[in-house]
Design a protein around this motif. Structure first.
Motif, PDB file in Angstrom:
ATOM      1  N   ASP A  51       0.832  -1.198   0.000  1.00  0.00           N
ATOM      2  CA  ASP A  51       0.000   0.000   0.000  1.00  0.00           C
ATOM      3  C   ASP A  51       0.875   1.260   0.000  1.00  0.00           C
ATOM      4  O   ASP A  51       2.102   1.175   0.029  1.00  0.00           O
ATOM      5  N   GLY A  52       0.241   2.408  -0.066  1.00  0.00           N
ATOM      6  CA  GLY A  52       0.977   3.666  -0.037  1.00  0.00           C
ATOM      7  C   GLY A  52       1.676   4.020  -1.331  1.00  0.00           C
ATOM      8  O   GLY A  52       2.548   4.900  -1.346  1.00  0.00           O
ATOM      9  N   GLY A  53       1.332   3.348  -2.407  1.00  0.00           N
ATOM     10  CA  GLY A  53       1.968   3.659  -3.684  1.00  0.00           C
ATOM     11  C   GLY A  53       3.405   3.203  -3.789  1.00  0.00           C
ATOM     12  O   GLY A  53       4.170   3.703  -4.623  1.00  0.00           O
ATOM     13  N   VAL A  54       3.799   2.235  -2.958  1.00  0.00           N
ATOM     14  CA  VAL A  54       5.181   1.750  -2.955  1.00  0.00           C
ATOM     15  C   VAL A  54       5.318   0.573  -3.914  1.00  0.00           C
ATOM     16  O   VAL A  54       4.651  -0.450  -3.737  1.00  0.00           O
ATOM     17  N   PRO A  55       6.170   0.677  -4.932  1.00  0.00           N
ATOM     18  CA  PRO A  55       6.374  -0.452  -5.856  1.00  0.00           C
ATOM     19  C   PRO A  55       7.312  -1.490  -5.241  1.00  0.00           C
ATOM     20  O   PRO A  55       8.483  -1.223  -5.004  1.00  0.00           O
ATOM     21  N   ALA A  56       6.792  -2.660  -4.966  1.00  0.00           N
ATOM     22  CA  ALA A  56       7.561  -3.691  -4.275  1.00  0.00           C
ATOM     23  C   ALA A  56       8.820  -4.075  -5.038  1.00  0.00           C
ATOM     24  O   ALA A  56       9.900  -4.219  -4.456  1.00  0.00           O
ATOM     25  N   LYS A  57       8.685  -4.224  -6.339  1.00  0.00           N
ATOM     26  CA  LYS A  57       9.817  -4.692  -7.149  1.00  0.00           C
ATOM     27  C   LYS A  57      10.949  -3.670  -7.153  1.00  0.00           C
ATOM     28  O   LYS A  57      12.128  -4.033  -7.060  1.00  0.00           O
ATOM     29  N   ALA A  58      10.616  -2.392  -7.254  1.00  0.00           N
ATOM     30  CA  ALA A  58      11.636  -1.343  -7.264  1.00  0.00           C
ATOM     31  C   ALA A  58      12.345  -1.265  -5.916  1.00  0.00           C
ATOM     32  O   ALA A  58      13.562  -1.050  -5.852  1.00  0.00           O
ATOM     33  N   PHE A  59      11.578  -1.429  -4.840  1.00  0.00           N
ATOM     34  CA  PHE A  59      12.209  -1.405  -3.517  1.00  0.00           C
ATOM     35  C   PHE A  59      13.167  -2.571  -3.354  1.00  0.00           C
ATOM     36  O   PHE A  59      14.287  -2.403  -2.869  1.00  0.00           O
ATOM     37  N   PHE A  60      12.752  -3.770  -3.756  1.00  0.00           N
ATOM     38  CA  PHE A  60      13.635  -4.927  -3.608  1.00  0.00           C
ATOM     39  C   PHE A  60      14.914  -4.732  -4.421  1.00  0.00           C
ATOM     40  O   PHE A  60      16.009  -5.049  -3.948  1.00  0.00           O
ATOM     41  N   ALA A  61      14.785  -4.207  -5.639  1.00  0.00           N
ATOM     42  CA  ALA A  61      15.959  -4.007  -6.487  1.00  0.00           C
ATOM     43  C   ALA A  61      16.942  -3.052  -5.831  1.00  0.00           C
ATOM     44  O   ALA A  61      18.161  -3.278  -5.855  1.00  0.00           O
ATOM     45  N   MET A  62      16.438  -1.970  -5.223  1.00  0.00           N
ATOM     46  CA  MET A  62      17.333  -1.028  -4.561  1.00  0.00           C
ATOM     47  C   MET A  62      17.944  -1.647  -3.319  1.00  0.00           C
ATOM     48  O   MET A  62      19.144  -1.469  -3.055  1.00  0.00           O
ATOM     49  N   LEU A  63      17.143  -2.372  -2.539  1.00  0.00           N
ATOM     50  CA  LEU A  63      17.662  -3.015  -1.337  1.00  0.00           C
ATOM     51  C   LEU A  63      18.765  -4.011  -1.676  1.00  0.00           C
ATOM     52  O   LEU A  63      19.819  -4.033  -1.020  1.00  0.00           O
ATOM     53  N   LEU A  64      18.564  -4.819  -2.693  1.00  0.00           N
ATOM     54  CA  LEU A  64      19.583  -5.800  -3.083  1.00  0.00           C
ATOM     55  C   LEU A  64      20.845  -5.104  -3.577  1.00  0.00           C
ATOM     56  O   LEU A  64      21.960  -5.469  -3.190  1.00  0.00           O
ATOM     57  N   GLN A  65      20.692  -4.095  -4.420  1.00  0.00           N
ATOM     58  CA  GLN A  65      21.853  -3.375  -4.943  1.00  0.00           C
ATOM     59  C   GLN A  65      22.637  -2.702  -3.813  1.00  0.00           C
ATOM     60  O   GLN A  65      23.866  -2.813  -3.741  1.00  0.00           O
ATOM     61  N   ASN A  66      21.954  -2.019  -2.924  1.00  0.00           N
ATOM     62  CA  ASN A  66      22.630  -1.328  -1.824  1.00  0.00           C
ATOM     63  C   ASN A  66      23.265  -2.310  -0.849  1.00  0.00           C
ATOM     64  O   ASN A  66      24.319  -2.021  -0.264  1.00  0.00           O
ATOM     65  N   THR A  67      22.642  -3.485  -0.672  1.00  0.00           N
ATOM     66  CA  THR A  67      23.225  -4.506   0.189  1.00  0.00           C
ATOM     67  C   THR A  67      24.548  -5.005  -0.390  1.00  0.00           C
ATOM     68  O   THR A  67      25.546  -5.160   0.333  1.00  0.00           O
ATOM     69  N   LYS A  68      24.582  -5.252  -1.685  1.00  0.00           N
ATOM     70  CA  LYS A  68      25.833  -5.679  -2.326  1.00  0.00           C
ATOM     71  C   LYS A  68      26.895  -4.587  -2.232  1.00  0.00           C
ATOM     72  O   LYS A  68      28.080  -4.869  -2.008  1.00  0.00           O
ATOM     73  N   GLU A  69      26.482  -3.342  -2.383  1.00  0.00           N
ATOM     74  CA  GLU A  69      27.434  -2.233  -2.268  1.00  0.00           C
ATOM     75  C   GLU A  69      28.030  -2.169  -0.864  1.00  0.00           C
ATOM     76  O   GLU A  69      29.239  -1.970  -0.698  1.00  0.00           O
ATOM     77  N   GLY A  70      27.189  -2.337   0.152  1.00  0.00           N
ATOM     78  CA  GLY A  70      27.690  -2.312   1.518  1.00  0.00           C
ATOM     79  C   GLY A  70      28.587  -3.487   1.841  1.00  0.00           C
ATOM     80  O   GLY A  70      29.517  -3.369   2.645  1.00  0.00           O
ATOM     81  N   TYR A  71      28.340  -4.614   1.203  1.00  0.00           N
ATOM     82  CA  TYR A  71      29.119  -5.824   1.474  1.00  0.00           C
ATOM     83  C   TYR A  71      30.500  -5.763   0.816  1.00  0.00           C
ATOM     84  O   TYR A  71      31.472  -6.293   1.355  1.00  0.00           O
ATOM     85  N   PHE A  72      30.587  -5.124  -0.342  1.00  0.00           N
ATOM     86  CA  PHE A  72      31.840  -5.157  -1.108  1.00  0.00           C
ATOM     87  C   PHE A  72      32.537  -3.801  -1.237  1.00  0.00           C
ATOM     88  O   PHE A  72      33.607  -3.734  -1.835  1.00  0.00           O
TER      89      PHE A  72
END
Length: 260
Positions: free
Chosen positions: A186-207
């Motif tokens: 809800d709230g106009g949040v696109p689930a797929k876009a959020f997951f993509a950013m979370l995964l990308q930022n997680t990899k950035e923080g890890y490496f």
């Protein structure tokens, strides 16, 4: 260890190696341009190290242990999520062990979180994958809205629970639903876009270099055999496929560093 965890690690390692190579080229190019703008003459190696102490600014670092962006419930969500994206294994540390949540917190509390380099003006129409980020949310706004929306979704599906309290298989199920876009938030949040950013930022923080708060003790680099920011790799240019037998070094050196 399950095949799923192995596949995750292989995926992360592949992305890290490609990103590290690209980043090295960009940083070298950017440094050359910066020197030219300052009028500094180009320097070459002639039997001595071509720098003078104090001639460059000390790179900024993410220090401390306090969280500046995430609230307590948001931090619990992030710690649970990154440990499902990068679980602990014999190959390397988990997302939280590598300090990824702290990296994310500092990034979202700064220019990235504000979207300083994003165009956030409308119209906000759904674009194609090739068009990249098309949302009205700055990254910090997206994280804040999405985490709350995910927990509301989880509460409706799992008897009032929140994501951080779910069992590992249920957390994986939710993350896979976000990735596929089959979960409607809800709230106009696109689930797929959020997951993509979370995964990308997680990899950035890890490496990323530990100076940014993640990759604690260079655990991500040690896992993939990346030796880091050593000054000179010229002797290794033609030695393809050989392991560089040096301990990893970050922008600020490494534990136990001694000047010769």
């Amino acid at each position: 260890m399950s095949s799923e965890r192995v596949d995750r690690r292989r995926f992360l390692v592949g992305g890290a190696l490609a990103g590290a190579a690209a980043g090295a080229v960009v940083e070298a190019h950017g440094a050359a341009i910066h020197d030219g703008e300052l009028g500094a003459p180009p320097q070459t190696i002639a039997g001595e190290v071509p720098w003078q102490e104090g001639a460059a600014d000390v790179p900024p670092g993410a220090e401390g242990t306090d969280f500046r962006f995430f609230t307590g419930p948001e931090r619990a969500f992030i710690e649970a999520a990154v440990d499902r994206l990068i679980p602990k294994s014999p190959e390397g540390p988990s997302g939280t062990e590598a300090n990824v949540p702290f990296f994310l917190d500092r990034q979202l509390a700064g220019p990235f979180g504000r979207g300083d380099h994003f165009f956030l003006g409308g119209p906000w129409k759904a674009g194609t994958p090739e068009q990249g980020y098309q949302l009205r949310f700055a990254p910090a706004q997206l994280y804040r809205a999405a985490i709350a929306a995910v927990d509301r979704y989880v509460g409706g599906q799992f008897s009032g629970a929140v994501f951080a309290r779910l069992a590992d298989p249920d957390q994986d199920k939710v993350l896979k639903g976000l990735e596929a876009g089959t979960i409607q938030l809800d709230g106009g949040v696109p689930a797929k876009a959020f997951f993509a950013m979370l995964l990308q930022n997680t990899k950035e923080g890890y490496f990323s270099d530990p100076i940014y708060g993640g990759n604690k003790d260079m655990g991500g680099w040690k896992m993939i055999g990346f030796p880091g920011a050593h000054y000179d790799y010229s002797n290794w240019i033609s030695r393809h496929g050989e392991r560089v037998p040096y301990p990893p070094v970050g922008f600020k050196g490494r534990p136990g560093w001694r000047e010769s």
